[in-house]
Design a protein around this motif. Structure first.
Motif, PDB file in Angstrom:
ATOM      1  N   ALA A 151      -6.228  -0.767   5.944  1.00  0.00           N
ATOM      2  CA  ALA A 151      -6.007   0.683   5.885  1.00  0.00           C
ATOM      3  C   ALA A 151      -5.634   1.245   7.257  1.00  0.00           C
ATOM      4  O   ALA A 151      -4.783   2.143   7.353  1.00  0.00           O
ATOM      5  CB  ALA A 151      -7.257   1.375   5.348  1.00  0.00           C
ATOM      6  N   GLU A 152      -6.230   0.731   8.315  1.00  0.00           N
ATOM      7  CA  GLU A 152      -5.906   1.209   9.662  1.00  0.00           C
ATOM      8  C   GLU A 152      -4.498   0.800  10.064  1.00  0.00           C
ATOM      9  O   GLU A 152      -3.777   1.567  10.711  1.00  0.00           O
ATOM     10  CB  GLU A 152      -6.925   0.669  10.667  1.00  0.00           C
ATOM     11  N   ARG A 153      -4.085  -0.402   9.698  1.00  0.00           N
ATOM     12  CA  ARG A 153      -2.729  -0.850  10.032  1.00  0.00           C
ATOM     13  C   ARG A 153      -1.700   0.017   9.317  1.00  0.00           C
ATOM     14  O   ARG A 153      -0.658   0.361   9.878  1.00  0.00           O
ATOM     15  CB  ARG A 153      -2.554  -2.322   9.674  1.00  0.00           C
ATOM     16  N   VAL A 154      -1.983   0.349   8.077  1.00  0.00           N
ATOM     17  CA  VAL A 154      -1.061   1.201   7.323  1.00  0.00           C
ATOM     18  C   VAL A 154      -0.971   2.578   7.970  1.00  0.00           C
ATOM     19  O   VAL A 154       0.118   3.147   8.116  1.00  0.00           O
ATOM     20  CB  VAL A 154      -1.523   1.324   5.854  1.00  0.00           C
ATOM     21  N   GLU A 155      -2.112   3.101   8.385  1.00  0.00           N
ATOM     22  CA  GLU A 155      -2.156   4.458   8.943  1.00  0.00           C
ATOM     23  C   GLU A 155      -1.361   4.568  10.245  1.00  0.00           C
ATOM     24  O   GLU A 155      -0.741   5.591  10.516  1.00  0.00           O
ATOM     25  CB  GLU A 155      -3.611   4.856   9.181  1.00  0.00           C
ATOM     26  N   ARG A 156      -1.357   3.509  11.048  1.00  0.00           N
ATOM     27  CA  ARG A 156      -0.677   3.590  12.350  1.00  0.00           C
ATOM     28  C   ARG A 156       0.787   3.163  12.281  1.00  0.00           C
ATOM     29  O   ARG A 156       1.510   3.284  13.272  1.00  0.00           O
ATOM     30  CB  ARG A 156      -1.410   2.715  13.364  1.00  0.00           C
ATOM     31  N   ARG A 157       1.249   2.700  11.139  1.00  0.00           N
ATOM     32  CA  ARG A 157       2.575   2.087  11.060  1.00  0.00           C
ATOM     33  C   ARG A 157       3.700   3.052  11.441  1.00  0.00           C
ATOM     34  O   ARG A 157       4.552   2.734  12.283  1.00  0.00           O
ATOM     35  CB  ARG A 157       2.823   1.522   9.652  1.00  0.00           C
ATOM     36  N   ASP A 158       3.748   4.223  10.842  1.00  0.00           N
ATOM     37  CA  ASP A 158       4.857   5.145  11.101  1.00  0.00           C
ATOM     38  C   ASP A 158       4.927   5.539  12.572  1.00  0.00           C
ATOM     39  O   ASP A 158       6.017   5.609  13.158  1.00  0.00           O
ATOM     40  CB  ASP A 158       4.731   6.396  10.227  1.00  0.00           C
TER      41      ASP A 158
ATOM     42  N   VAL B 263       0.847  -1.201   0.000  1.00  0.00           N
ATOM     43  CA  VAL B 263       0.000   0.000   0.000  1.00  0.00           C
ATOM     44  C   VAL B 263       0.879   1.245   0.000  1.00  0.00           C
ATOM     45  O   VAL B 263       0.639   2.197  -0.762  1.00  0.00           O
ATOM     46  CB  VAL B 263      -0.946  -0.008   1.211  1.00  0.00           C
ATOM     47  N   GLU B 264       1.903   1.250   0.843  1.00  0.00           N
ATOM     48  CA  GLU B 264       2.822   2.397   0.874  1.00  0.00           C
ATOM     49  C   GLU B 264       3.519   2.568  -0.465  1.00  0.00           C
ATOM     50  O   GLU B 264       3.637   3.686  -0.989  1.00  0.00           O
ATOM     51  CB  GLU B 264       3.854   2.219   1.990  1.00  0.00           C
TER      52      GLU B 264
ATOM     53  N   MET C 150     -10.057 -14.249  -9.982  1.00  0.00           N
ATOM     54  CA  MET C 150     -10.191 -15.287  -8.964  1.00  0.00           C
ATOM     55  C   MET C 150      -9.720 -14.822  -7.585  1.00  0.00           C
ATOM     56  O   MET C 150      -9.778 -15.583  -6.623  1.00  0.00           O
ATOM     57  CB  MET C 150      -9.411 -16.537  -9.383  1.00  0.00           C
ATOM     58  N   ILE C 151      -9.253 -13.591  -7.482  1.00  0.00           N
ATOM     59  CA  ILE C 151      -8.814 -13.051  -6.202  1.00  0.00           C
ATOM     60  C   ILE C 151      -9.904 -12.131  -5.663  1.00  0.00           C
ATOM     61  O   ILE C 151     -10.249 -11.132  -6.301  1.00  0.00           O
ATOM     62  CB  ILE C 151      -7.497 -12.253  -6.349  1.00  0.00           C
ATOM     63  N   PRO C 152     -10.487 -12.421  -4.504  1.00  0.00           N
ATOM     64  CA  PRO C 152     -11.553 -11.562  -3.963  1.00  0.00           C
ATOM     65  C   PRO C 152     -11.086 -10.109  -3.810  1.00  0.00           C
ATOM     66  O   PRO C 152      -9.909  -9.842  -3.531  1.00  0.00           O
ATOM     67  CB  PRO C 152     -11.855 -12.197  -2.596  1.00  0.00           C
ATOM     68  N   ASP C 153     -12.027  -9.190  -3.970  1.00  0.00           N
ATOM     69  CA  ASP C 153     -11.704  -7.768  -3.898  1.00  0.00           C
ATOM     70  C   ASP C 153     -11.001  -7.394  -2.595  1.00  0.00           C
ATOM     71  O   ASP C 153     -10.139  -6.500  -2.576  1.00  0.00           O
ATOM     72  CB  ASP C 153     -12.980  -6.936  -4.029  1.00  0.00           C
ATOM     73  N   ALA C 154     -11.354  -8.043  -1.502  1.00  0.00           N
ATOM     74  CA  ALA C 154     -10.783  -7.691  -0.202  1.00  0.00           C
ATOM     75  C   ALA C 154      -9.298  -7.967  -0.114  1.00  0.00           C
ATOM     76  O   ALA C 154      -8.619  -7.446   0.766  1.00  0.00           O
ATOM     77  CB  ALA C 154     -11.511  -8.451   0.906  1.00  0.00           C
ATOM     78  N   PHE C 155      -8.780  -8.778  -1.023  1.00  0.00           N
ATOM     79  CA  PHE C 155      -7.387  -9.194  -0.952  1.00  0.00           C
ATOM     80  C   PHE C 155      -6.536  -8.585  -2.064  1.00  0.00           C
ATOM     81  O   PHE C 155      -5.445  -9.089  -2.370  1.00  0.00           O
ATOM     82  CB  PHE C 155      -7.279 -10.722  -1.030  1.00  0.00           C
ATOM     83  N   ARG C 156      -7.007  -7.480  -2.654  1.00  0.00           N
ATOM     84  CA  ARG C 156      -6.224  -6.840  -3.705  1.00  0.00           C
ATOM     85  C   ARG C 156      -6.520  -5.344  -3.770  1.00  0.00           C
ATOM     86  O   ARG C 156      -7.535  -4.874  -3.267  1.00  0.00           O
ATOM     87  CB  ARG C 156      -6.464  -7.491  -5.063  1.00  0.00           C
ATOM     88  N   ASP C 157      -5.600  -4.636  -4.408  1.00  0.00           N
ATOM     89  CA  ASP C 157      -5.712  -3.193  -4.552  1.00  0.00           C
ATOM     90  C   ASP C 157      -6.811  -2.851  -5.563  1.00  0.00           C
ATOM     91  O   ASP C 157      -6.848  -3.440  -6.656  1.00  0.00           O
ATOM     92  CB  ASP C 157      -4.362  -2.638  -5.034  1.00  0.00           C
TER      93      ASP C 157
ATOM     94  N   SER D 251       0.911  -4.478  15.716  1.00  0.00           N
ATOM     95  CA  SER D 251      -0.365  -3.821  15.448  1.00  0.00           C
ATOM     96  C   SER D 251      -1.510  -4.542  16.147  1.00  0.00           C
ATOM     97  O   SER D 251      -2.473  -3.913  16.612  1.00  0.00           O
ATOM     98  CB  SER D 251      -0.605  -3.764  13.942  1.00  0.00           C
ATOM     99  N   LEU D 252      -1.405  -5.860  16.229  1.00  0.00           N
ATOM    100  CA  LEU D 252      -2.455  -6.646  16.870  1.00  0.00           C
ATOM    101  C   LEU D 252      -2.667  -6.238  18.324  1.00  0.00           C
ATOM    102  O   LEU D 252      -3.797  -6.225  18.824  1.00  0.00           O
ATOM    103  CB  LEU D 252      -2.090  -8.135  16.794  1.00  0.00           C
ATOM    104  N   GLN D 253      -1.589  -5.873  19.020  1.00  0.00           N
ATOM    105  CA  GLN D 253      -1.725  -5.504  20.433  1.00  0.00           C
ATOM    106  C   GLN D 253      -2.500  -4.204  20.604  1.00  0.00           C
ATOM    107  O   GLN D 253      -3.202  -4.020  21.599  1.00  0.00           O
ATOM    108  CB  GLN D 253      -0.341  -5.396  21.088  1.00  0.00           C
ATOM    109  N   ILE D 254      -2.390  -3.322  19.626  1.00  0.00           N
ATOM    110  CA  ILE D 254      -3.175  -2.082  19.667  1.00  0.00           C
ATOM    111  C   ILE D 254      -4.651  -2.407  19.471  1.00  0.00           C
ATOM    112  O   ILE D 254      -5.521  -1.833  20.144  1.00  0.00           O
ATOM    113  CB  ILE D 254      -2.683  -1.094  18.592  1.00  0.00           C
ATOM    114  N   ASP D 255      -4.943  -3.336  18.573  1.00  0.00           N
ATOM    115  CA  ASP D 255      -6.331  -3.752  18.367  1.00  0.00           C
ATOM    116  C   ASP D 255      -6.877  -4.466  19.603  1.00  0.00           C
ATOM    117  O   ASP D 255      -8.053  -4.326  19.949  1.00  0.00           O
ATOM    118  CB  ASP D 255      -6.424  -4.687  17.158  1.00  0.00           C
TER     119      ASP D 255
END
Length: 343
Positions: A324-331, A98-99, A116-123, A184-188
């Motif tokens: 999208a949330e994981r990407v946003e909190r990464r930095d 994503v970055e 054959m790739i569901p929308d949730a798993f691709r850009d 990231s999982l620990q924040i969730d």
């Protein structure tokens, strides 16, 4: 006057025309592309080699392979902007893709396999696509735990057992997508403040931070630690090889990765890059990693036990946030890690 075919000019023109036909080159197409492709791979080394071998067998193209952990791979791609050295990036968590996509480092490509790739798993703009998945887990050594007089950890809090001080192996979240997933999982799981408090306590248990998310399993296999944080297939592969390890999915919540593939912007061998992505998205490509003895979850909806099926089954206690949330909190999280843990 039209020159005779016996004239030097006419003969030279015929030679040039013949060469263009043989090489498949036209003035519009540019120079012919060599039968090769350069792949930057962010997965287990054996899987990377299995993917490359299967693609070469299918396409006849040679593969130049370089393996780097996910975050380091992204930095390598950034440094190569303007003088690209790779055609394809394969493997590693989608957060980094994503970055890369937002920075213009990936080329959109609508592969014939993409349906054959569901929308949730691709850009949505088709700059990357998920090609495998794995569940985050503990890889434990029963003999190691017995020697420490420690019980099998079943939850994240169990990893804070004082007996496990210096006995937990994990990668650095600055270099590894696996480790960032765990972070990231620990924040969730606990919220921003509670998650950081937990991470500070967890990291105090760590023997040392490896660069790669696949390395902690080997640390446990070699008896240097009792518990590794990793994705489940790497532990299961070690067990299949005869090592005394077990996979434990934490009972209080886990998360999964979406490992991706993409054509890099300005790929030197663009045609080969697209062929490679077609392969990686195909059923054959998604099965080929198993040749290395590591069985990851397919993203293709027509393969048995695919990611969408597993998520719908409720088999795992998943609590991770959307991509999208994981990407946003990464930095912010990595900045905290550098300032508070690595200082």
């Amino acid at each position: 006057m039209t020159p005779s075919l016996r004239s030097p000019c006419a003969l030279a023109a015929l030679v040039v025309l013949a060469l263009l036909v043989v090489t498949g080159c036209t003035a519009a197409d540019g120079p012919a592309e060599r039968d090769e492709v350069a792949v930057l791979c962010s997965n287990d080394a054996e899987i990377c080699r299995a993917w490359a071998a299967a693609f070469t067998e299918r396409s006849g193209r040679d593969v130049t392979l370089v393996r780097l952990p996910t975050s380091e791979a992204l930095e390598r791609i950034r440094r190569g902007e303007g003088l690209p050295e790779f055609d394809v990036w394969h493997g590693g968590g989608a957060e980094m893709y994503v970055e890369a996509a937002e920075e213009g480092l990936l080329a959109p490509y609508s592969s014939p396999e993409i349906a054959m790739i569901p929308d949730a798993f691709r850009d949505p703009q088709r700059r990357w696509s998920g090609v495998y998945s794995s569940m985050l887990a503990f890889c434990i050594s029963p003999p190691g735990l017995a020697a420490l007089d420690s019980q099998t950890p079943l939850t994240w809090d169990d990893l804070l057992d004082p007996a496990l001080t210096g006995q937990v192996s994990t990668a650095s979240p600055r270099t590894s997508g696996t480790a960032f997933t765990a972070m990231s999982l620990q924040i969730d799981r606990l919220g921003a403040d509670g998650g950081r408090d937990y991470l500070e306590a967890l990291y105090a248990q760590v023997l040392q931070f490896t660069r790669s998310g696949t390395a902690p399993v080997q640390v446990v296999v070699h008896g240097e630690a009792a518990v590794a944080l990793t994705f489940a297939p790497y532990c299961e592969a070690a067990r299949a090889e005869g090592h005394d390890v077990e996979t434990v999915v934490p009972h209080d919540g886990t998360d999964y990765e979406i490992g991706a593939v993409a054509v890099l912007a300005d790929a030197p061998h663009a045609r080969g890059a697209r062929e490679y992505v077609d392969f990686a998205l195909s059923a054959e490509g998604q099965r080929s990693g198993a040749d290395a003895g590591i069985h990851q979850i397919a993203t293709r909806s027509d393969l048995p036990g695919n990611l969408a099926e597993i998520l719908a089954s409720g088999r795992y206690p998943l609590i991770g946030s959307p991509l999208a949330e994981r990407v946003e909190r990464r930095d912010e999280l990595l900045g905290w890690f550098t300032a508070e843990v690595e200082r």
